[in-house]
Design a protein around this motif. Structure first.
Motif, short mmCIF file in Angstrom:
data_model
loop_
_atom_site.label_atom_id
_atom_site.label_comp_id
_atom_site.label_asym_id
_atom_site.label_seq_id
_atom_site.Cartn_x
_atom_site.Cartn_y
_atom_site.Cartn_z
N THR A 36 0.83 -1.21 0.00
CA THR A 36 0.00 0.00 0.00
C THR A 36 0.86 1.25 0.00
OG1 THR A 36 -1.66 -1.21 1.26
CG2 THR A 36 -1.86 1.18 1.22
N ILE A 37 1.88 1.25 0.88
CA ILE A 37 2.73 2.45 1.00
C ILE A 37 3.54 2.66 -0.28
CG2 ILE A 37 4.69 3.44 2.25
CD1 ILE A 37 3.58 2.09 4.77
N VAL A 38 4.18 1.58 -0.78
CA VAL A 38 5.05 1.75 -1.95
C VAL A 38 4.24 2.16 -3.18
CG1 VAL A 38 6.64 0.59 -3.52
CG2 VAL A 38 6.81 0.19 -1.06
N SER A 39 3.09 1.50 -3.42
CA SER A 39 2.31 1.87 -4.61
C SER A 39 1.83 3.32 -4.51
CB SER A 39 1.14 0.91 -4.80
OG SER A 39 0.28 0.94 -3.68
N SER A 40 1.46 3.76 -3.30
CA SER A 40 1.01 5.15 -3.13
C SER A 40 2.16 6.12 -3.35
CB SER A 40 0.42 5.35 -1.74
OG SER A 40 -0.67 4.51 -1.55
N LEU A 41 3.37 5.75 -2.89
CA LEU A 41 4.52 6.63 -3.09
C LEU A 41 4.83 6.78 -4.57
CD1 LEU A 41 7.04 5.80 -0.21
CD2 LEU A 41 5.60 7.81 -0.51
N ILE A 42 4.81 5.66 -5.31
CA ILE A 42 5.04 5.74 -6.76
C ILE A 42 4.03 6.70 -7.37
CG2 ILE A 42 5.04 4.45 -8.93
CD1 ILE A 42 5.76 1.95 -7.34
N ALA A 43 2.77 6.54 -6.95
CA ALA A 43 1.71 7.39 -7.49
C ALA A 43 1.99 8.86 -7.22
CB ALA A 43 0.36 6.99 -6.89
N LEU A 44 2.42 9.18 -5.99
CA LEU A 44 2.68 10.58 -5.65
C LEU A 44 3.86 11.13 -6.45
CD1 LEU A 44 2.19 10.88 -1.79
CD2 LEU A 44 0.67 11.60 -3.62
N ILE A 45 4.92 10.32 -6.57
CA ILE A 45 6.12 10.79 -7.28
C ILE A 45 5.77 11.16 -8.73
CG2 ILE A 45 8.36 10.02 -8.21
CD1 ILE A 45 8.64 8.34 -5.61
N ILE A 46 4.91 10.36 -9.35
CA ILE A 46 4.52 10.66 -10.73
C ILE A 46 3.51 11.80 -10.77
CG2 ILE A 46 3.46 9.74 -12.82
CD1 ILE A 46 4.34 6.94 -11.86
N SER A 47 2.55 11.75 -9.87
CA SER A 47 1.37 12.62 -10.00
C SER A 47 1.60 14.05 -9.51
CB SER A 47 0.21 11.99 -9.23
OG SER A 47 -0.85 12.88 -9.15
N VAL A 48 2.38 14.23 -8.45
CA VAL A 48 2.50 15.57 -7.87
C VAL A 48 3.07 16.60 -8.85
CG1 VAL A 48 3.65 16.92 -6.07
CG2 VAL A 48 2.49 14.81 -5.48
N ILE A 76 1.41 3.40 -11.35
CA ILE A 76 1.10 4.30 -12.47
C ILE A 76 -0.41 4.53 -12.57
CG2 ILE A 76 1.19 4.58 -14.97
CD1 ILE A 76 3.80 2.99 -14.94
N ILE A 77 -1.18 3.46 -12.44
CA ILE A 77 -2.64 3.62 -12.57
C ILE A 77 -3.16 4.50 -11.43
CG2 ILE A 77 -3.69 1.70 -11.26
CD1 ILE A 77 -4.59 1.88 -14.79
N LEU A 78 -2.57 4.33 -10.23
CA LEU A 78 -2.96 5.20 -9.11
C LEU A 78 -2.63 6.65 -9.41
CD1 LEU A 78 -1.88 3.31 -5.87
CD2 LEU A 78 -4.17 3.96 -6.55
N ALA A 79 -1.45 6.87 -10.03
CA ALA A 79 -1.03 8.23 -10.36
C ALA A 79 -2.06 8.89 -11.27
CB ALA A 79 0.34 8.22 -11.02
N LEU A 80 -2.51 8.14 -12.29
CA LEU A 80 -3.51 8.71 -13.20
C LEU A 80 -4.79 9.07 -12.46
CD1 LEU A 80 -3.14 6.31 -16.28
CD2 LEU A 80 -2.05 8.53 -15.88
N MET A 81 -5.15 8.22 -11.48
CA MET A 81 -6.42 8.43 -10.79
C MET A 81 -6.38 9.57 -9.79
SD MET A 81 -7.53 4.49 -10.24
CE MET A 81 -9.18 4.86 -9.72
N ILE A 82 -5.23 9.83 -9.17
CA ILE A 82 -5.20 10.92 -8.17
C ILE A 82 -4.82 12.26 -8.79
CG2 ILE A 82 -4.76 9.36 -6.23
CD1 ILE A 82 -1.88 10.30 -6.22
N THR A 83 -4.31 12.25 -10.02
CA THR A 83 -3.92 13.52 -10.64
C THR A 83 -5.07 14.54 -10.69
OG1 THR A 83 -2.12 12.55 -11.90
CG2 THR A 83 -3.05 14.58 -12.77
N PRO A 84 -6.28 14.15 -11.15
CA PRO A 84 -7.35 15.16 -11.18
C PRO A 84 -7.72 15.66 -9.79
CG PRO A 84 -8.21 12.98 -11.73
CD PRO A 84 -6.72 12.87 -11.74
#
Lengths: 309, 263
Positions: free
Chosen positions: A71-83, A164-172
């Protein structure tokens, strides 16, 4: 005032009070029921439940660490891409683009948030995962393969694709809040900076500085979403309870272990174990969301922002 | 710098267009009338999503029937009487409830409804969706009611109307358009929810019109088809997705069009 007025007022107010109280009641009962139903594993494993690395329901061994890690690692990847992307979009929309093109672009970014999670999952399985397997993963392996992060079996289904899929979803979501925060920074600040001879970009930097705690709030809010996002991640992360340094390897998140196993958990202890990890996720997202709200409020005080939640 | 930030915006739009075009292209090839009315069948014998559409509509309706009065009531309370510690608490808890993962709501309803009843049911699914809907409707309602100018309340009060009359006959009608759009968006949101239905409503292979039985839904059906091993299932997943996303985007675009003057 007439008699019916005061009686009517009282009745009306009591009814409204009850509806508002129901919201508090829901959360209170939610916490109670989840604690009650996770008592068997809380009693049996105590704190070791959270640090155990073995998850073997058939042998009644329950350690939640692989899920917490995933959970933590996938969320971190998402933040690094999305922020950075979200910040870029928000700066473009609020500070740079003329209103005529900013409005439709903002709407299209918001539409990304309207697409259901299961649809991202479907798209992830059949479009994103092959892309990661055939292009992105190969590229990372070739250029950054000396890092343990990008070694191992590349199937396209795994931690990286999940992130990556999480990143796309939290970007908006992050974009919407950052836009709000930017718009809350008074125009006079920008005018003052420009009047002192600052360039447009220097002015934007001043706005960024003034909005920093709100931006932090937006990031934390995005983190909260990423931690609890379920369907899309379940469909692309591979669902394997292991802790691996490689981002190519399959992993498991708390939300996805719940989605994939809850319906089959008939054994009392197994069910209790799943509810307990659910409780952990619940408490963590509750705190994360509360923190995000406080940070965002510190910038947008007095301006309603519920429309983006 | 403008190039870089514009590139970010373009990236997001390109992703949106890629996703939507995949759904359109892959979905349209598998859609036909039979698919829309049939029930799931063993692989190779066709099958469709008729019962899933009925199930989704029924559970969304149930959720709306429960969630709407409670959400609007709580929203009115927060806007009209909520400037105290209780109002702030409800507001704060609503905001955090909105951010709680929907799968947690599913677990909650499982412990509250499914365990005592001894089986999954459409009722449990509808309740889970209602809990997701309530805080969203409450916060939108509050926001819309706060937009109604105080002079309208004062004018009505000055004419001798009791407070409940003022809220019921003056404030709510004035805010109704805004509340309605908020409700539409909330309905769009819950009709795309999968996680809270997985183990509350479960699934069903048949048409089911009773809330005490397991009920199929579009989203859970998409999940099952998408994770199945056969190509024909994947095609059906794309087709069902086209229906679902078409509905959700239509609501979002319609709301946007109707409220365009306010943004």
């Amino acid at each position: 005032m007439s008699q019916t007025g005061t009686v009517g007022d009282k009745v009306f107010r009591v009814i409204l009070f009850i509806t508002a109280a129901i919201i508090l009641l829901i959360v209170a009962v939610m916490i109670f029921m989840m604690v009650l139903n996770s008592m068997p594993t809380i009693r049996q494993f105590g704190f070791g439940f959270l640090t155990g690395r073995e998850w073997k329901p058939a042998l009644s061994e329950f350690g939640a660490l692989p899920f917490i890690y995933g959970t933590i690692v996938s969320s971190l990847i998402a933040l690094i891409i999305s922020v950075p992307i979200s910040l870029g979009i928000a700066i473009f929309l609020v500070e740079q683009a003329p209103k005529k093109i900013a409005t439709p672009i903002a709407f299209m970014v918001e539409l990304l948030a309207a697409i259901p999670s299961v649809v991202y999952g479907l798209w992830g399985i059949f479009v994103l995962a092959p892309f990661v397997r055939n292009y992105l993963g190969v590229f990372l392996e070739n250029y950054l393969g000396w890092l343990p992060l990008f070694q191992g079996r590349l199937t396209g289904i795994g931690m990286l694709t999940g992130g990556i899929i999480l990143a796309l979803m939290i970007t908006p979501i992050i974009t919407a809040v950052v836009r709000d925060v930017f718009e809350a920074v008074p125009t006079t600040q920008r005018e003052a900076a420009l009047a002192l001879g600052a360039t447009k970009w220097e002015t934007t930097q001043i706005v960024l500085g003034n909005a920093s705690s709100g931006i932090a709030g937006a990031v934390v809010l995005g983190l909260g979403r990423a931690l609890g996002e379920t369907m899309a991640v379940t469909m692309v992360i591979g669902n394997s309870p292991q802790i691996s340094a490689s981002l190519f390897e399959p992993a498991y998140t708390i939300a996805s272990v719940l989605a994939a196993n809850f319906a089959e958990a008939t054994d009392r202890l197994y069910l209790s174990a799943l509810i307990e990890i659910g409780l952990v996720l619940f408490l963590v997202t509750f705190v994360v969301n509360a923190l995000a709200k406080l940070l965002i409020l510190s910038v947008t005080r007095g301006r309603a922002s519920a429309k983006h939640t | 710098m403008t190039t870089l930030t514009a590139a970010c915006a373009v990236f997001a739009i390109v992703i949106l267009l890629i996703i939507l075009s995949y759904i359109a292209v892959r979905g349209i090839t598998s859609i036909n009338l039979e698919f829309l009315v049939d029930t799931p069948k063993p692989v190779g014998e066709g099958g469709g999503i008729g019962n899933a559409i009925v199930g989704s509509v029924m559970m969304t309706l149930l959720a709306t029937l429960i969630g709407l009065p409670i959400g609007i009531g709580a929203g009115v309370y927060m806007a009209e009487f909520g400037n105290n510690w209780f109002g702030s608490t409800v507001r704060f808890i609503s905001d955090t409830l909105i951010g709680i993962p929907s799968i947690i709501i599913g677990i909650f309803i499982y412990t509250l409804v499914v365990l005592p009843m001894g089986r999954q049911s459409g009722l449990a699914g509808g309740l889970a969706l209602a809990i997701i809907m309530i805080p969203i409707v409450a916060r939108t309602t509050e926001e819309m009611i706060r937009l109604v100018p105080n002079s309208m309340r004062e004018a009505a009060l000055a004419l001798g109307a009791p407070q409940w009359r003022v809220i019921w006959n003056i404030v709510l009608p004035a805010a109704s358009a805004g509340i309605a759009t908020g409700v539409m968006l909330a309905i769009a949101r819950i009709s795309g929810e999968t996680a809270p239905l997985l183990f509350t409503a479960l699934n069903s292979r048949f048409y089911n019109y009773f809330f005490d039985q397991p009920m199929s839904s579009l989203t859970v059906q998409i999940y099952n088809y998408a994770t199945g091993p056969f190509d024909i299932e994947h095609n059906m997943a794309w087709a069902a997705t086209l229906i679902l996303v078409g509905l959700i985007l239509t609501i979002n675009i319609a709301v946007r069009y109707l409220t365009r003057k306010r943004f």
